[in-house]
Design a protein around this motif. Sequence first.
Motif, mmCIF file in Angstrom:
data_model
loop_
_atom_site.group_PDB
_atom_site.id
_atom_site.type_symbol
_atom_site.label_atom_id
_atom_site.label_comp_id
_atom_site.label_asym_id
_atom_site.label_seq_id
_atom_site.Cartn_x
_atom_site.Cartn_y
_atom_site.Cartn_z
ATOM 1 N N ASN A 1 0.824 -1.213 0.000
ATOM 2 C CA ASN A 1 0.000 0.000 0.000
ATOM 3 C C ASN A 1 0.860 1.266 0.000
ATOM 4 O OD1 ASN A 1 0.414 -1.317 2.546
ATOM 5 N ND2 ASN A 1 -0.771 0.252 3.567
ATOM 6 N N GLN B 1 1.488 3.907 7.017
ATOM 7 C CA GLN B 1 0.366 4.813 7.296
ATOM 8 C C GLN B 1 0.820 6.280 7.285
ATOM 9 O OE1 GLN B 1 -2.847 3.943 7.173
ATOM 10 N NE2 GLN B 1 -1.874 2.035 6.559
ATOM 11 N N GLU C 1 0.695 6.939 3.628
ATOM 12 C CA GLU C 1 -0.708 6.988 3.168
ATOM 13 C C GLU C 1 -1.398 8.271 3.613
ATOM 14 O OE1 GLU C 1 -3.549 3.963 4.163
ATOM 15 O OE2 GLU C 1 -2.511 2.473 2.980
ATOM 16 N N ASN D 1 -11.849 9.902 6.142
ATOM 17 C CA ASN D 1 -11.175 8.706 5.602
ATOM 18 C C ASN D 1 -10.086 8.195 6.529
ATOM 19 O OD1 ASN D 1 -12.764 8.959 3.385
ATOM 20 N ND2 ASN D 1 -11.241 10.052 2.173
ATOM 21 N N ARG E 1 -9.663 4.455 8.262
ATOM 22 C CA ARG E 1 -8.462 3.655 7.991
ATOM 23 C C ARG E 1 -7.695 3.350 9.289
ATOM 24 N NH1 ARG E 1 -6.376 0.101 4.497
ATOM 25 N NH2 ARG E 1 -4.267 0.579 3.820
ATOM 26 N N GLN F 1 -9.223 0.588 11.245
ATOM 27 C CA GLN F 1 -8.938 -0.699 10.591
ATOM 28 C C GLN F 1 -7.540 -1.219 10.997
ATOM 29 O OE1 GLN F 1 -8.381 -0.318 6.305
ATOM 30 N NE2 GLN F 1 -10.046 -1.753 5.959
ATOM 31 N N LYS G 1 -7.176 -6.231 2.710
ATOM 32 C CA LYS G 1 -7.889 -4.951 2.843
ATOM 33 C C LYS G 1 -6.932 -3.821 3.203
ATOM 34 C CE LYS G 1 -12.636 -5.944 3.971
ATOM 35 N NZ LYS G 1 -13.580 -6.242 5.033
ATOM 36 N N VAL G 2 -5.866 -4.168 3.908
ATOM 37 C CA VAL G 2 -4.890 -3.147 4.291
ATOM 38 C C VAL G 2 -3.879 -2.941 3.172
ATOM 39 C CG1 VAL G 2 -3.041 -2.603 5.929
ATOM 40 C CG2 VAL G 2 -5.166 -3.640 6.750
ATOM 41 N N ASN H 1 -5.196 -1.292 -0.487
ATOM 42 C CA ASN H 1 -6.122 -0.181 -0.237
ATOM 43 C C ASN H 1 -6.379 0.595 -1.524
ATOM 44 O OD1 ASN H 1 -7.603 1.739 1.186
ATOM 45 N ND2 ASN H 1 -5.794 3.028 1.422
#
Length: 377
Positions: A50, A301, A304, A323, A327, A330, A373-374, A377
């Motif tokens: 990601n 992260q 991101e 958002n 996230r 999660q 899912k991570v 993304n």
Amino acid sequence: MKKIAIIGAGISGLFFANMIEKNKSFSYRIFEMKSSIDFNDGYGIQLSVNSIKLLNKIGFNKFSNNQLYFPKKVNFLNAKDSKKICDINLSKFNYENNNYTTMKRSSLIKFLLDQIPKDKLAFNYKVNDIKQGDKVSLIFSNKKTDEFDYLVAADGIYSKTKEILFKEEGLPEYFNTIALRGNIRNFDNFDISLYLGPNFHFVIYPINQKKEFNFIAIIRKELFKKEIINNDLLNDNTFKNDLLKKISSKSNLNLIENVEKTKCFPIFVSKKFQIPKSNNIFLTGDAFYSFPPSFAQGASQSIESANELFCDLRNNTSDYYKNRVFRTKQINIRSNFNHFAFHLSNPLNIFFRNISLKYLSKNRKFLENYLGKVYRN
Ligand SMILES: Cc1cc2nc3c(=O)[nH]c(=O)nc-3n(C[C@H](O)[C@H](O)[C@H](O)COP(=O)(O)OP(=O)(O)OC[C@H]3O[C@@H](n4cnc5c(N)ncnc54)[C@H](O)[C@@H]3O)c2cc1C
């Protein structure tokens, strides 16, 4: 052109600056409290696909491959006897040029810095106070002041910006855990090796193509407040060696002899989400939220969140916090769950955990949900 102040030349702040450089959509300046960036540390970092996808947007795919490693799987092992419990194939989440990557943290910082003109980065600028309004005014400890349209606070887990905005509520809390980092010699497994022990786990992985390996142990340890803030204690060789001895005695790897250049630090995590009232102040990376380090998503992260914020400002939308909160929840659930499962100490619980791990690590639906899912993304 709108003017942005970026506080902190860490992964998040530098990635954000790279996005501006690429798109030339804002004018900006980065303010860093340190006097320089230390490129000597050889510690590692894991980047899942990601964040690699986002790094590739700014040319990471042209980065020298011998400074990177692309582990194919993560092996779960019992620390006591190094017996393998199970493995997870990480490479099946790779796509196009986006591969799960491990590297030296300093190499990543160097890459991010290389694309930023020198005059955009001001060292020895520690933000001390903020005046909020239509414009944001910053007051630095060197007595200089400046005014901006937006403030991007990427000043890490001990974010001063957050403390100024939210006082006590903005401070992180001690996670009853210590991290012990180092480099390890005489190791020859090129996957990610995750060793599970009672109240600790440690991870070993290659950080380049030169057979150099990172060692990181996460050890449960309750400390008094004055011990946590006592840097002398954490830098003390006896304290570090005792921690290493403690986990080495519960492992059949000779950690005492093979782990070198150890560094110890307390793990702090965020207490809750904090969203500034002013609509021109934004928190990214660890300053927005810092996770337990058991899912290796902190750096990803940070990248991101910087990317999401950049897109939000460029497109003149205001979805960033909505958002980001989604996230963060999660990731946080997974980080906390991993931490709990990795540190079990009761033999019966360990027995059932290992059975579950064997089953789940081969269950496609679970892996898609938990990791896919991570990572995608
Ligand atoms: C033990 C451990 C292992 C980890 N391993 C991994 C991993 O394998 N993979 C992964 O993805 N993540 C990992 N992480 C998490 C990751 O390192 C962090 O999430 C990430 O570095 C955060 O980046 P950042 O840019 O938000 O903050 P930082 O990298 O902390 O940068 C903040 C910058 O702001 C500066 N600053 C601070 N205050 C001020 C101020 N008042 N004024 C001006 N400048 C200021 C600091 O000097 C610093 O340069 C790990 C974390 C820990 C604790």
